[in-house]
Design an enzyme around this catalytic site. Structure first.
Site, PDB file in Angstrom:
ATOM      1  N   ARG A 167      11.038  -6.206   3.915  1.00 36.59           N
ATOM      2  CA  ARG A 167      10.793  -4.759   3.820  1.00 36.59           C
ATOM      3  C   ARG A 167      11.858  -3.951   4.551  1.00 36.59           C
ATOM      4  O   ARG A 167      12.226  -4.259   5.667  1.00 36.59           O
ATOM      5  CB  ARG A 167       9.421  -4.438   4.405  1.00 36.59           C
ATOM      6  CG  ARG A 167       9.158  -2.947   4.493  1.00 36.59           C
ATOM      7  CD  ARG A 167       7.724  -2.619   4.464  1.00 36.59           C
ATOM      8  NE  ARG A 167       7.007  -3.037   5.658  1.00 36.59           N
ATOM      9  CZ  ARG A 167       5.687  -2.898   5.795  1.00 36.59           C
ATOM     10  NH1 ARG A 167       4.983  -2.380   4.827  1.00 36.59           N
ATOM     11  NH2 ARG A 167       5.099  -3.295   6.896  1.00 36.59           N
ATOM     12  N   ARG A 215      11.579  -1.904  10.127  1.00 38.15           N
ATOM     13  CA  ARG A 215      10.674  -1.396  11.160  1.00 38.15           C
ATOM     14  C   ARG A 215      10.640  -2.375  12.321  1.00 38.15           C
ATOM     15  O   ARG A 215      10.534  -3.571  12.087  1.00 38.15           O
ATOM     16  CB  ARG A 215       9.256  -1.260  10.591  1.00 38.15           C
ATOM     17  CG  ARG A 215       9.025   0.008   9.838  1.00 38.15           C
ATOM     18  CD  ARG A 215       7.709   0.006   9.112  1.00 38.15           C
ATOM     19  NE  ARG A 215       6.557  -0.476   9.869  1.00 38.15           N
ATOM     20  CZ  ARG A 215       5.311  -0.455   9.415  1.00 38.15           C
ATOM     21  NH1 ARG A 215       5.065   0.036   8.210  1.00 38.15           N
ATOM     22  NH2 ARG A 215       4.315  -0.910  10.127  1.00 38.15           N
ATOM     23  N   ARG A 218      -9.015   1.853   9.654  1.00 41.32           N
ATOM     24  CA  ARG A 218      -8.655   0.466   9.947  1.00 41.32           C
ATOM     25  C   ARG A 218      -9.756  -0.244  10.720  1.00 41.32           C
ATOM     26  O   ARG A 218      -9.629  -1.430  11.009  1.00 41.32           O
ATOM     27  CB  ARG A 218      -7.392   0.451  10.782  1.00 41.32           C
ATOM     28  CG  ARG A 218      -6.153  -0.040  10.034  1.00 41.32           C
ATOM     29  CD  ARG A 218      -5.040  -0.011  11.036  1.00 41.32           C
ATOM     30  NE  ARG A 218      -3.869  -0.718  10.688  1.00 41.32           N
ATOM     31  CZ  ARG A 218      -2.804  -0.182  10.107  1.00 41.32           C
ATOM     32  NH1 ARG A 218      -2.816   1.056   9.707  1.00 41.32           N
ATOM     33  NH2 ARG A 218      -1.729  -0.903   9.908  1.00 41.32           N
ATOM     34  N   LYS A 259       0.833  -1.214   0.000  1.00 39.91           N
ATOM     35  CA  LYS A 259       0.000   0.000   0.000  1.00 39.91           C
ATOM     36  C   LYS A 259       0.867   1.262   0.000  1.00 39.91           C
ATOM     37  O   LYS A 259       0.612   2.195  -0.743  1.00 39.91           O
ATOM     38  CB  LYS A 259      -0.931   0.028   1.223  1.00 39.91           C
ATOM     39  CG  LYS A 259      -1.851  -1.172   1.334  1.00 39.91           C
ATOM     40  CD  LYS A 259      -2.801  -1.040   2.506  1.00 39.91           C
ATOM     41  CE  LYS A 259      -2.136  -1.024   3.873  1.00 39.91           C
ATOM     42  NZ  LYS A 259      -1.485  -2.283   4.285  1.00 39.91           N
ATOM     43  N   ARG A 306      -0.031  -8.512  14.078  1.00 39.72           N
ATOM     44  CA  ARG A 306      -0.622  -7.505  13.174  1.00 39.72           C
ATOM     45  C   ARG A 306      -1.563  -8.161  12.169  1.00 39.72           C
ATOM     46  O   ARG A 306      -2.593  -7.603  11.820  1.00 39.72           O
ATOM     47  CB  ARG A 306       0.485  -6.725  12.449  1.00 39.72           C
ATOM     48  CG  ARG A 306       1.168  -5.718  13.368  1.00 39.72           C
ATOM     49  CD  ARG A 306       2.450  -5.186  12.770  1.00 39.72           C
ATOM     50  NE  ARG A 306       2.249  -4.474  11.537  1.00 39.72           N
ATOM     51  CZ  ARG A 306       3.184  -4.328  10.608  1.00 39.72           C
ATOM     52  NH1 ARG A 306       4.382  -4.841  10.770  1.00 39.72           N
ATOM     53  NH2 ARG A 306       2.925  -3.665   9.520  1.00 39.72           N
TER      54      ARG A 306
HETATM   55  P1  AMP Z   1       1.197   0.851   9.325  1.00 40.27           P
HETATM   56  O1  AMP Z   1       2.438   1.603   8.994  1.00 40.27           O
HETATM   57  O2  AMP Z   1       0.003   1.323   8.572  1.00 40.27           O
HETATM   58  O3  AMP Z   1       1.383  -0.646   9.252  1.00 40.27           O
HETATM   59  O4  AMP Z   1       0.872   1.173  10.869  1.00 40.27           O
HETATM   60  C1  AMP Z   1       1.785   0.823  11.894  1.00 40.27           C
HETATM   61  C2  AMP Z   1       1.071   0.773  13.234  1.00 40.27           C
HETATM   62  O5  AMP Z   1       0.512   2.068  13.536  1.00 40.27           O
HETATM   63  C3  AMP Z   1      -0.123  -0.169  13.318  1.00 40.27           C
HETATM   64  O6  AMP Z   1       0.273  -1.511  13.575  1.00 40.27           O
HETATM   65  C4  AMP Z   1      -0.912   0.447  14.461  1.00 40.27           C
HETATM   66  O7  AMP Z   1      -0.321   0.157  15.692  1.00 40.27           O
HETATM   67  C5  AMP Z   1      -0.722   1.936  14.218  1.00 40.27           C
HETATM   68  N1  AMP Z   1      -1.780   2.489  13.327  1.00 40.27           N
HETATM   69  C6  AMP Z   1      -1.627   3.034  12.086  1.00 40.27           C
HETATM   70  N2  AMP Z   1      -2.801   3.429  11.578  1.00 40.27           N
HETATM   71  C7  AMP Z   1      -3.734   3.118  12.495  1.00 40.27           C
HETATM   72  C8  AMP Z   1      -5.144   3.230  12.541  1.00 40.27           C
HETATM   73  N3  AMP Z   1      -5.837   3.755  11.512  1.00 40.27           N
HETATM   74  N4  AMP Z   1      -5.808   2.794  13.654  1.00 40.27           N
HETATM   75  C9  AMP Z   1      -5.126   2.270  14.690  1.00 40.27           C
HETATM   76  N5  AMP Z   1      -3.805   2.107  14.705  1.00 40.27           N
HETATM   77  C10 AMP Z   1      -3.099   2.520  13.626  1.00 40.27           C
END
Ligand code: AMP
Length: 218
Positions: A129, A162, A90, A15, A173
């Site tokens: 990644r 990360r 989400r 994404k 996750r």
């Molecule tokens: P991502 O980079 O999108 O995988 O987000 C990394 C982490 O940020 C996730 O595993 C959540 O802990 C937090 N996070 C990001 N976006 C959201 C969201 N919309 N709602 C809740 N937690 C979020």
């Protein structure tokens, strides 16, 4: 062309990569909730400290926290020519929140691109990644490696993994994704906004699939 876009899909589906490319091409903002949160953590801000433990565990930040945060982030952008959202919404609650936010600024979602990926691929993708510490560009040591060893092609920054891409956290996750985020597929399908794109294969092929969907006049 549809320009108010949400990218949906499991972690590691691409994404962020596709969103950044599309953002450049269409010249519209790319807004990633995860990137914005990580930025807060790096800056050791109050919100960063609040969300750090959730992210480390691979859990979702509570809806009321992320919704207030994302509204503040969105307020900083000019969304009038379009936008690409990655990582938000989400949950169904967040999707309702976004609808209301957009309604207030006379906008609405045009398309939700669901980038699908089989589970075995997800783990493989995430383990490869690497992200630029400086500019956030995303690479994959297997599928989309940097030209020079562990340095960003764009800015020369150091590429790192990360912390939440480690195996134990990734498994959690994926579980959270299935429980909380997957229901959004039905939600947006019911709103006739969902477009599924297969996330397998090389980056350019996925980009072509995404662009085709956005250009189709359906
Ligand atoms: P991502 O980079 O999108 O995988 O987000 C990394 C982490 O940020 C996730 O595993 C959540 O802990 C937090 N996070 C990001 N976006 C959201 C969201 N919309 N709602 C809740 N937690 C979020």
């Amino acid at each position: 062309m549809k320009k108010n876009i949400i990218l949906l899909g499991p972690p590691g589906a691409g994404k962020g990569t596709q969103g950044q490319l599309l953002s450049k091409k269409l010249n519209i903002p790319f807004i990633s909730s995860g990137d914005a949160l990580r930025e807060e953590i790096n800056q050791k801000s109050a919100i960063g400290e609040k969300v750090d433990s959730f992210i480390k565990k691979g859990a979702l930040v509570p809806d009321y926290v992320i919704e207030e945060f994302i509204a503040a982030v969105l307020n900083k952008y000019d969304l009038s020519r379009g936008f690409i959202l990655d990582g938000f919404p989400r949950t169904i609650h967040q999707a309702d929140f976004l609808n209301n936010y957009l309604k207030d600024i006379n906008a609405k979602v045009d398309a939700v691109i669901y980038i699908s990926l089989p589970e075995e691929e997800i783990v493989k993708r995430i383990s490869g990644r690497r992200v630029c510490k400086q500019c956030g560009a995303v690479y994959n040591i297997y599928f989309n490696p940097p030209k020079h060893d562990m340095k960003c092609d764009r800015c020369g920054g150091e590429l790192v993994q990360r912390p939440d891409d480690k195996k134990e956290v990734v498994e959690h996750r994926i579980k959270v994704y299935k429980q909380e985020t997957k229901p959004l597929i039905d939600y947006y399908n019911n709103h006739h906004l969902l477009y599924e794109v297969q996330g397998q294969g090389i980056l350019q092929d996925v980009t072509e699939r995404v662009e085709k969907v956005l250009n189709d006049r359906t």
